[in-house]
Motif scaffolding. Structure first.
Motif, mmCIF file in Angstrom:
data_model
loop_
_atom_site.group_PDB
_atom_site.id
_atom_site.type_symbol
_atom_site.label_atom_id
_atom_site.label_comp_id
_atom_site.label_asym_id
_atom_site.label_seq_id
_atom_site.Cartn_x
_atom_site.Cartn_y
_atom_site.Cartn_z
ATOM 1 N N HIS A 343 1.530 -14.294 -5.559
ATOM 2 C CA HIS A 343 1.944 -13.809 -4.239
ATOM 3 C C HIS A 343 2.187 -12.301 -4.244
ATOM 4 O O HIS A 343 1.822 -11.603 -3.282
ATOM 5 N N HIS A 344 2.782 -11.787 -5.305
ATOM 6 C CA HIS A 344 2.974 -10.333 -5.408
ATOM 7 C C HIS A 344 1.619 -9.612 -5.455
ATOM 8 O O HIS A 344 1.453 -8.540 -4.857
ATOM 9 N N TRP A 345 0.669 -10.189 -6.147
ATOM 10 C CA TRP A 345 -0.663 -9.606 -6.270
ATOM 11 C C TRP A 345 -1.362 -9.577 -4.903
ATOM 12 O O TRP A 345 -1.976 -8.574 -4.526
ATOM 13 N N ILE A 346 -1.241 -10.659 -4.139
ATOM 14 C CA ILE A 346 -1.848 -10.724 -2.814
ATOM 15 C C ILE A 346 -1.288 -9.627 -1.900
ATOM 16 O O ILE A 346 -2.021 -9.044 -1.082
ATOM 17 N N GLN A 347 -0.008 -9.322 -2.047
ATOM 18 C CA GLN A 347 0.615 -8.317 -1.182
ATOM 19 C C GLN A 347 0.033 -6.922 -1.388
ATOM 20 O O GLN A 347 0.237 -6.022 -0.557
ATOM 21 N N GLU A 348 -0.702 -6.721 -2.487
ATOM 22 C CA GLU A 348 -1.316 -5.429 -2.767
ATOM 23 C C GLU A 348 -2.634 -5.219 -2.022
ATOM 24 O O GLU A 348 -3.178 -4.117 -2.018
ATOM 25 N N SER A 349 -3.156 -6.278 -1.392
ATOM 26 C CA SER A 349 -4.478 -6.210 -0.766
ATOM 27 C C SER A 349 -4.590 -5.082 0.248
ATOM 28 O O SER A 349 -5.527 -4.279 0.220
ATOM 29 N N SER A 350 -3.635 -5.029 1.169
ATOM 30 C CA SER A 350 -3.716 -4.053 2.262
ATOM 31 C C SER A 350 -3.700 -2.624 1.744
ATOM 32 O O SER A 350 -4.526 -1.795 2.147
ATOM 33 N N ARG A 351 -2.793 -2.330 0.840
ATOM 34 C CA ARG A 351 -2.672 -0.969 0.302
ATOM 35 C C ARG A 351 -3.938 -0.564 -0.459
ATOM 36 O O ARG A 351 -4.478 0.533 -0.243
ATOM 37 N N LEU A 352 -4.412 -1.444 -1.333
ATOM 38 C CA LEU A 352 -5.569 -1.103 -2.155
ATOM 39 C C LEU A 352 -6.841 -0.944 -1.311
ATOM 40 O O LEU A 352 -7.634 -0.020 -1.531
ATOM 41 N N MET A 353 -7.026 -1.828 -0.334
ATOM 42 C CA MET A 353 -8.245 -1.740 0.470
ATOM 43 C C MET A 353 -8.246 -0.502 1.352
ATOM 44 O O MET A 353 -9.296 0.115 1.565
ATOM 45 N N ASP A 354 -7.099 -0.103 1.856
ATOM 46 C CA ASP A 354 -7.045 1.122 2.660
ATOM 47 C C ASP A 354 -7.447 2.330 1.810
ATOM 48 O O ASP A 354 -8.187 3.206 2.258
ATOM 49 N N ILE A 355 -6.989 2.346 0.559
ATOM 50 C CA ILE A 355 -7.367 3.431 -0.357
ATOM 51 C C ILE A 355 -8.875 3.448 -0.576
ATOM 52 O O ILE A 355 -9.530 4.498 -0.504
ATOM 53 N N HIS A 356 -9.468 2.282 -0.834
ATOM 54 C CA HIS A 356 -10.906 2.210 -1.106
ATOM 55 C C HIS A 356 -11.733 2.587 0.119
ATOM 56 O O HIS A 356 -12.775 3.258 -0.006
ATOM 57 N N LEU A 357 -11.301 2.167 1.295
ATOM 58 C CA LEU A 357 -12.043 2.507 2.509
ATOM 59 C C LEU A 357 -12.006 4.009 2.769
ATOM 60 O O LEU A 357 -13.015 4.616 3.152
ATOM 61 N N ARG A 358 -10.844 4.623 2.556
ATOM 62 C CA ARG A 358 -10.723 6.064 2.759
ATOM 63 C C ARG A 358 -11.566 6.836 1.738
ATOM 64 O O ARG A 358 -12.234 7.817 2.076
ATOM 65 N N GLU A 359 -11.526 6.407 0.486
ATOM 66 C CA GLU A 359 -12.304 7.085 -0.553
ATOM 67 C C GLU A 359 -13.803 6.968 -0.306
ATOM 68 O O GLU A 359 -14.562 7.893 -0.601
ATOM 69 N N LEU A 360 -14.232 5.837 0.270
ATOM 70 C CA LEU A 360 -15.655 5.611 0.489
ATOM 71 C C LEU A 360 -16.267 6.667 1.396
ATOM 72 O O LEU A 360 -17.383 7.136 1.158
#
Length: 395
Positions: A343-360
């Motif tokens: 559950h803690h790992w799932i909570q990281e989805s939003s933060r990590l994906m926003d970083i990847h989308l911005r970097e792209l």
């Protein structure tokens, strides 16, 4: 903020639900999805749960490679592989359709959910538009990932196909049940499963009935036979049957449902356990709802064999080779897993994906190599390794 087109493999429900999940996360972060392109075989109908979600957003459907089952239950590996040659002209035309769709909608970036035609498009155009490829399959290329020791040749061809889908991608994002080290050399980052908001909002209750999800309807024969001998167990099964488009009551204790996202999630939240053909998304959802899972890969389906192994290692449930549900009956009494790490790992989805989308979509600081160089660097002509010494974080 960026504008993106999602390209999605339309076989099954896994990649489609991942696309919905990322659409929700992207929109919450201020990004916009301006179009969806779905690859399928023989113009297979896109499930209504997906078309209902995207509403009036631009949608393209085109012919794309898919698994071949023939008249049996097992995947026909040779026939599946030969599609690249027998239907190359069709797939080339699909890449042209995708190119026109992209030109029309003018995205800042492409998010590829394991769609083969995307790789072909990026190869043809020289990867002019930045692209990220997302899927559990990219995790299998990570040198830190522990795989099964058998079927090395099948794994080689699976990984080769995975590399082809990601031609021209700036980065590959491997979905993982639990945290794992990134493989920086191969440009693979590890991210949590992408679960829909609807899954996270569900309240899980301890029910008595069992739930089954089958990626191929012919596998239902085994469940039918078992249910006849075990009338005390109530079973709900979801499938994509070409003839049974409505609810099919096989017996008093076995009911088949056409794929329906909301009903499936409702049944999952209330069931005692899930029987799955080892699709990544179903396992990830069951883990979030703390439901023990029996994972039975489709015969000859190497990706699902690895999923079942990985799921068992991660605490999801029992990996089995047949639909002997007596094994699951015994296992449910033994299944005790703490899902807090998950559950803690799932909570990281939003933060990590926003970083990847911005970097792209950030401008490149220096010129990239040509697509020919990119192609040769991205394809690793090596057999997969079994990193037997690696231990997974325990949930």
């Amino acid at each position: 903020m960026g504008k993106f087109i999602f390209t999605i493999q339309g076989e099954g429900r896994g990649h489609l639900t991942q696309a919905i999940s990322l659409s929700q996360l992207a929109q919450e972060a201020g990004h916009e999805v301006v179009g969806y392109a779905v690859g399928s075989t023989n113009n297979r109908k896109i499930p209504s749960f997906f078309t209902d979600y995207i509403g009036d957003k631009p949608l393209l459907q085109y012919e794309s490679p898919s698994l071949c089952f023939g008249n049996g239950k097992a995947v026909q590996v040779g026939k599946t592989a030969l599609q690249a040659f027998s239907k190359f002209k069709t797939f080339w035309n699909s890449a042209s359709e995708l190119a026109s769709f992209i030109d029309e909608n003018r995205p800042d970036g492409i998010i590829n959910f394991y769609e083969s035609i995307t790789g072909l498009h990026q190869w043809r155009t020289g990867a002019k538009i930045p692209c990220i490829s997302i899927g559990h399959q990219y995790l299998l290329l990570n040198k830190h990932f522990q795989t099964i020791p058998e079927k090395k040749i099948d794994q080689f061809f699976l990984n080769l196909n995975t590399q082809i889908t990601a031609i021209g991608s700036k980065k590959k994002l491997g979905l993982s049940f639990l945290p794992l080290e990134n493989d920086t050399k191969r440009n693979i980052d590890v991210i949590p499963p992408l679960l829909r908001k609807e899954v996270k909002e569900l309240k899980s209750t301890a029910g008595k009935s069992w739930l089954a999800y089958l990626t191929h309807f012919r596998l239902a024969e085994d469940i039918m036979a078992w249910s006849t001998l075990n009338p005390d167990i109530q079973l709900d099964c979801f499938w994509d049957h070409p003839s049974h488009k409505e609810i099919f009551h096989y017996s008093a204790n076995l009911t088949f449902h056409p794929i329906h996202a909301e009903l499936y999630l409702e049944k999952m939240s209330q069931c005692a356990g899930l029987i799955s053909t080892a699709g990544f998304e179903s396992i990830a959802e069951a883990m979030y709802l703390a439901k023990p899972t029996m994972m039975v890969p489709v015969p000859n389906h190497i990706e699902q064999m690895i999923n079942a192994f990985d799921g068992a290692q991660s605490g999801a449930g029992l990996a089995a080779s047949t639909f002997d549900l007596n094994l699951f009956k015994v296992y449910q009494k033994e299944h005790v897993t703490d899902y807090s790490t998950y559950h803690h790992w799932i909570q990281e989805s939003s933060r990590l994906m926003d970083i990847h989308l911005r970097e792209l979509i950030q401008p490149e600081r220096k010129k990239k190599s040509s697509w020919k160089s990119l192609f040769t660097k991205r394809i690793h002509w090596t057999l997969p390794k079994n990193n037997g010494g690696l231990s997974f974080p325990k949930a």
